[in-house]
Design a protein around this motif. Sequence first.
Motif, short mmCIF file in Angstrom:
data_model
loop_
_atom_site.label_atom_id
_atom_site.label_comp_id
_atom_site.label_asym_id
_atom_site.label_seq_id
_atom_site.Cartn_x
_atom_site.Cartn_y
_atom_site.Cartn_z
N MET A 1 -43.25 46.94 59.92
CA MET A 1 -43.93 45.67 60.15
C MET A 1 -43.41 44.59 59.20
SD MET A 1 -48.03 45.24 59.75
CE MET A 1 -48.77 43.72 59.16
N MET A 2 -43.31 44.89 57.92
CA MET A 2 -42.85 43.92 56.94
C MET A 2 -41.37 43.60 57.13
SD MET A 2 -45.49 43.01 55.33
CE MET A 2 -47.15 43.53 54.86
N THR A 3 -40.59 44.60 57.53
CA THR A 3 -39.17 44.36 57.82
C THR A 3 -39.02 43.39 58.98
OG1 THR A 3 -38.57 46.57 57.01
CG2 THR A 3 -37.00 45.46 58.46
N LEU A 4 -39.83 43.59 60.01
CA LEU A 4 -39.79 42.69 61.16
C LEU A 4 -40.20 41.28 60.77
CD1 LEU A 4 -39.51 42.13 64.18
CD2 LEU A 4 -41.86 42.93 64.49
N GLY A 5 -41.22 41.17 59.93
CA GLY A 5 -41.67 39.85 59.49
C GLY A 5 -40.59 39.08 58.76
N HIS A 6 -39.89 39.76 57.86
CA HIS A 6 -38.79 39.10 57.15
C HIS A 6 -37.66 38.74 58.12
CE1 HIS A 6 -40.07 40.22 52.89
NE2 HIS A 6 -39.69 38.97 52.82
N ALA A 7 -37.42 39.60 59.09
CA ALA A 7 -36.37 39.33 60.07
C ALA A 7 -36.68 38.07 60.87
CB ALA A 7 -36.18 40.52 61.00
N VAL A 8 -37.94 37.90 61.24
CA VAL A 8 -38.36 36.71 62.00
C VAL A 8 -38.08 35.45 61.18
CG1 VAL A 8 -40.37 35.46 62.87
CG2 VAL A 8 -40.08 37.88 63.41
N ILE A 9 -38.45 35.47 59.90
CA ILE A 9 -38.24 34.30 59.04
C ILE A 9 -36.76 33.99 58.88
CG2 ILE A 9 -38.53 33.40 56.69
CD1 ILE A 9 -41.12 35.08 56.51
N LEU A 10 -35.97 35.01 58.60
CA LEU A 10 -34.53 34.80 58.40
C LEU A 10 -33.84 34.32 59.66
CD1 LEU A 10 -33.64 37.87 56.12
CD2 LEU A 10 -33.76 35.46 55.45
N LEU A 11 -34.22 34.86 60.80
CA LEU A 11 -33.59 34.45 62.05
C LEU A 11 -33.94 33.00 62.40
CD1 LEU A 11 -33.94 37.65 64.26
CD2 LEU A 11 -31.84 36.65 63.33
N CYS A 12 -35.19 32.61 62.16
CA CYS A 12 -35.58 31.22 62.40
C CYS A 12 -34.81 30.28 61.46
CB CYS A 12 -37.08 31.04 62.21
SG CYS A 12 -38.11 31.78 63.51
N GLY A 13 -34.72 30.69 60.21
CA GLY A 13 -33.99 29.87 59.24
C GLY A 13 -32.51 29.77 59.58
N PHE A 14 -31.92 30.90 59.94
CA PHE A 14 -30.50 30.92 60.31
C PHE A 14 -30.25 30.09 61.56
CE2 PHE A 14 -27.20 33.09 62.91
CZ PHE A 14 -26.09 32.74 62.16
N GLY A 15 -31.15 30.18 62.52
CA GLY A 15 -30.99 29.43 63.76
C GLY A 15 -30.91 27.93 63.51
N TRP A 16 -31.82 27.41 62.66
CA TRP A 16 -31.81 25.97 62.38
C TRP A 16 -30.61 25.59 61.52
CZ3 TRP A 16 -32.75 21.60 64.19
CH2 TRP A 16 -32.85 20.45 63.39
N LEU A 17 -30.26 26.41 60.55
CA LEU A 17 -29.08 26.13 59.73
C LEU A 17 -27.82 26.08 60.58
CD1 LEU A 17 -29.60 28.22 56.46
CD2 LEU A 17 -29.37 25.74 56.63
N SER A 18 -27.78 26.89 61.63
CA SER A 18 -26.62 26.91 62.52
C SER A 18 -26.48 25.60 63.30
CB SER A 18 -26.72 28.08 63.50
OG SER A 18 -26.71 29.31 62.81
N VAL A 19 -27.58 24.88 63.42
CA VAL A 19 -27.53 23.56 64.06
C VAL A 19 -26.96 22.53 63.09
CG1 VAL A 19 -28.91 21.69 65.06
CG2 VAL A 19 -29.44 24.08 65.60
N LEU A 20 -27.30 22.69 61.81
CA LEU A 20 -26.89 21.73 60.79
C LEU A 20 -25.50 22.02 60.24
CD1 LEU A 20 -30.22 21.53 58.71
CD2 LEU A 20 -29.49 20.04 60.60
N LEU A 21 -25.12 23.30 60.24
CA LEU A 21 -23.87 23.73 59.61
C LEU A 21 -23.08 24.62 60.56
CD1 LEU A 21 -25.43 24.89 56.20
CD2 LEU A 21 -24.27 22.71 56.60
N PRO A 22 -21.79 24.80 60.30
CA PRO A 22 -21.04 25.81 61.07
C PRO A 22 -21.71 27.18 60.93
CG PRO A 22 -19.55 24.44 59.80
CD PRO A 22 -20.93 24.08 59.35
N VAL A 23 -21.61 28.00 61.95
CA VAL A 23 -22.31 29.28 61.98
C VAL A 23 -21.95 30.15 60.77
CG1 VAL A 23 -22.63 31.44 63.24
CG2 VAL A 23 -22.60 29.27 64.48
#
Length: 206
Positions: free
Chosen positions: A144-166
């Motif tokens: 459960m906690m692993t999934l929670g961290h994954a959700v946060i990181l994926l959301c963060g990475f997704g938006w950063l990918s809009v602002l920066l090269p992947v």
Amino acid sequence: MSAGAATLPSSPTLVGSLWPSRTDARFMALRAAILMVVGSALLTISAKVQVPLPYVPLTLQTLVVLMIGASYGWRLGGATVALYLLQGAMGMPVFANTPPMIAGFAYFAGPTGGFLVGFLAAALVMGFMAERGWDRSLLRVALMMTLGHAVILLCGFGWLSVLLPVAKAWSVGIVPFIAGTVVKTALAVALMQAAWSVTRRSGKAA
């Protein structure tokens, strides 16, 4: 099929066991307000405990977000994180880095915006899983906690990918946080297990 038959079974959360709800509407409103204020204050404090990095600082916020979601349940946990985000959107200095020139809603357009949205998503997921009993056993709470961290990181990475090269988004939004995520996941698991152990010994666990 009746509405009752379609309802998923729900288990009491940690906070629900320690501070049970009542039918009194005024009590429920006061209880929710107190828990939301305490939770948002903890998120603010955890945002200030940080290791500065070029784009996204390393903080204790993800740990606190997961604990709030798992302990409060999805409704109250989500409302608490939403209150925290609203405070930041209103210009209150609750985020990790809140320079006056980008306070308020503009902060969400910055590099940490995706992570902030991920906080809300993770709190909802953690709360939903906790209400299904995932916060009780060691293996399930670890997943459960692993999934929670994954959700946060994926959301963060997704938006950063809009602002920066992947590739750049990956190097600044994921790589620096891998070790910290492992440590905070283990700590979240340990804290949840210890809290439930104390609750069971006190006879308050359902």
